[in-house]
Design a protein around this motif. Structure first.
Motif, PDB file in Angstrom:
ATOM      1  N   GLY A  96       0.779  -1.225   0.000  1.00 42.60           N
ATOM      2  CA  GLY A  96       0.000   0.000   0.000  1.00 42.60           C
ATOM      3  C   GLY A  96       0.812   1.276   0.000  1.00 42.60           C
ATOM      4  N   ARG A 126     -11.368  14.390   8.243  1.00 41.80           N
ATOM      5  CA  ARG A 126     -12.400  13.746   9.066  1.00 41.80           C
ATOM      6  C   ARG A 126     -13.779  14.334   8.765  1.00 41.80           C
ATOM      7  NH1 ARG A 126      -9.439  13.322  15.009  1.00 41.80           N
ATOM      8  NH2 ARG A 126      -7.288  13.556  14.274  1.00 41.80           N
ATOM      9  N   LYS A 178      -0.358   3.635  14.155  1.00 41.73           N
ATOM     10  CA  LYS A 178      -1.017   3.200  12.932  1.00 41.73           C
ATOM     11  C   LYS A 178      -1.247   4.428  12.052  1.00 41.73           C
ATOM     12  CE  LYS A 178      -5.900   3.467  14.346  1.00 41.73           C
ATOM     13  NZ  LYS A 178      -7.171   2.731  14.454  1.00 41.73           N
ATOM     14  N   GLN A 237      -3.174   7.046   9.828  1.00 39.28           N
ATOM     15  CA  GLN A 237      -4.511   7.582   9.627  1.00 39.28           C
ATOM     16  C   GLN A 237      -4.884   7.421   8.152  1.00 39.28           C
ATOM     17  OE1 GLN A 237      -4.937  11.708  10.718  1.00 39.28           O
ATOM     18  NE2 GLN A 237      -7.056  11.831  10.054  1.00 39.28           N
ATOM     19  N   PRO A 238      -6.089   6.935   7.849  1.00 40.21           N
ATOM     20  CA  PRO A 238      -6.480   6.771   6.443  1.00 40.21           C
ATOM     21  C   PRO A 238      -6.519   8.128   5.726  1.00 40.21           C
ATOM     22  CG  PRO A 238      -7.960   5.566   7.905  1.00 40.21           C
ATOM     23  CD  PRO A 238      -7.129   6.456   8.776  1.00 40.21           C
ATOM     24  N   PHE A 239      -5.810   8.215   4.611  1.00 37.66           N
ATOM     25  CA  PHE A 239      -5.755   9.447   3.819  1.00 37.66           C
ATOM     26  C   PHE A 239      -6.080   9.139   2.362  1.00 37.66           C
ATOM     27  CE2 PHE A 239      -2.715  12.634   6.140  1.00 37.66           C
ATOM     28  CZ  PHE A 239      -3.678  12.826   7.120  1.00 37.66           C
ATOM     29  N   ASP A 240      -6.899   9.993   1.761  1.00 33.37           N
ATOM     30  CA  ASP A 240      -7.094   9.963   0.311  1.00 33.37           C
ATOM     31  C   ASP A 240      -6.109  10.987  -0.255  1.00 33.37           C
ATOM     32  OD1 ASP A 240      -7.851  10.411  -2.323  1.00 33.37           O
ATOM     33  OD2 ASP A 240      -9.983  10.178  -1.926  1.00 33.37           O
ATOM     34  N   TRP A 241      -4.934  10.493  -0.672  1.00 34.92           N
ATOM     35  CA  TRP A 241      -3.864  11.409  -1.056  1.00 34.92           C
ATOM     36  C   TRP A 241      -4.207  12.223  -2.300  1.00 34.92           C
ATOM     37  CZ3 TRP A 241      -0.468  12.808   2.292  1.00 34.92           C
ATOM     38  CH2 TRP A 241      -0.075  11.925   3.310  1.00 34.92           C
TER      39      TRP A 241
END
Length: 362
Positions: free
Chosen positions: A131, A199, A336, A338-342
């Motif tokens: 990923g 967020r 961990k 953080q989920p990111f939409d780059w």
């Protein structure tokens, strides 16, 4: 007459044999051939211009020397990540650089969008943590960097410290005691802001963010202490002037040693902004073959393993990770991402910064 003809034939064959032997010796002496298939053929490594924002604290000098011992001649051009990105885009029709490394996902997405990079998948790509590489093959992971919320251990304990960035402006105990991410020309403050804004993604909101999200950012700045250009935040954390704020994992150990204070680290449940320094080849380089060989060498587990030991970093290469120092292994074990939409962030970050600077940080 027959004897004369026989002698002439023998002489001619002898001369041809000498010529053939002489030609063979000439090729062996040069070590090259027209087809380039000889195992003795020399590989020509042309001088490479390498752009990076990750050459500070001796890292650039280390790479130059290591590359030289491996047969590469590189010239490093260092600058801030945003400045390098803008420069590469400006030069895309007549590129100066051959390779770029150190930029984060957000900046590489901008370069991809502008067709600045060429797709190339090195042999070590499969060793990189799943990923982290660009799925289209334009950039590949080298070093993992976590953007951390740190605090002075004399001012707070693990129990009394904040549990997330949002606690800083929601809990009265922290108001006026943290450094707000005001220096938005730098990537770390931008990622702190992005970590809050994502967020509250809303396709109908202003710049893709709901009004609630923008209100959170207003509170972040209204209740924090503005950063001052040129000041070292870690010095302020150590002295207690502003005992909480953003830290970068890659410089954490050197700062702790410099100021003799080991910062406490917050591990938010949502995760931390996790960025990866990558390497990529510039579209239009006239030294493609050398650039490919350099990328193969630089990102290998052997080279990355040596680098992370020297600079106490955490590699993206899972094989090299075995050679990382124990303290950095322990740090990342508790974190961990953080989920990111780059892509979303890359498309909007400049507009977010403009809005914050003009409408919120008045």
């Amino acid at each position: 007459m027959k004897k004369l003809m026989k002698a002439a034939v023998v002489t001619l064959l002898f001369c041809l044999t000498l010529a053939a032997c002489g030609g063979g010796n000439s090729g062996a002496n040069t070590g090259t051939n027209a087809g380039g298939n000889s195992p003795e053929a020399e590989v020509k490594n042309e001088k490479l211009i390498v752009y990076t924002n990750a050459n500070s604290d001796g890292r650039g000098e280390w790479l130059v020397e290591k590359a030289k011992s491996a047969g590469f001649d590189i010239e490093i051009v260092g600058a801030g990540g945003a400045d390098l990105t803008n420069r590469l885009i400006a030069e895309k029709n007549n590129p100066t650089a051959d390779v770029v490394y150190g930029l984060n996902n957000m900046l590489y997405e901008s370069l991809k969008k502008e067709s600045v990079l060429v797709s190339y998948v090195p042999s070590w790509a499969g060793e990189v943590e799943a990923g982290l590489n660009d799925p289209e093959g334009f950039y590949h992971g080298l070093i993992k960097q976590a953007i951390l919320l740190g605090y002075n251990p004399d001012a707070f304990t693990a129990e009394t410290a904040p549990k997330d960035w949002t606690d800083l402006y929601q809990n009265e105990a922290f108001i006026g005691k943290y450094e707000a991410p005001t220096l938005l020309g730098q990537n770390t403050p931008r990622l702190v802001v992005a970590g809050i804004l994502v967020r509250y993604m809303d396709e109908n909101g202003d710049l893709g963010i709901s009004e609630e999200g923008w209100e959170e950012i207003r509170k972040l700045y209204d209740n924090g202490v503005r950063a001052i250009e040129g000041e070292d935040f870690y010095a302020n954390l150590a002295s207690g002037k502003t005992p909480m704020g953003a830290l970068v994992s890659g410089t954490l150990s050197s700062k702790e040693e410099q100021y003799n204070v080991k910062a406490g680290i917050v591990s938010p449940e949502i995760g931390v902004p996790m960025v990866v320094e990558h390497v990529a080849i510039i579209n239009g380089t006239k030294k493609q073959d050398t650039a490919e060989r350099f990328v193969e060498w630089m990102g290998s587990a052997e080279v990355q393993g040596e680098f992370v030991q020297q600079f106490n970093a955490m590699p993206a290469n899972t094989v090299a990770a075995e050679q990382a120092n124990e303290p950095i292994k322990e740090l990342f074990a508790d974190l961990k991402a953080q989920p990111f939409d780059w892509t979303f962030i890359a498309d909007n970050i400049d507009l977010w910064v403009e809005k914050i600077e003009l409408q919120i940080m008045k």
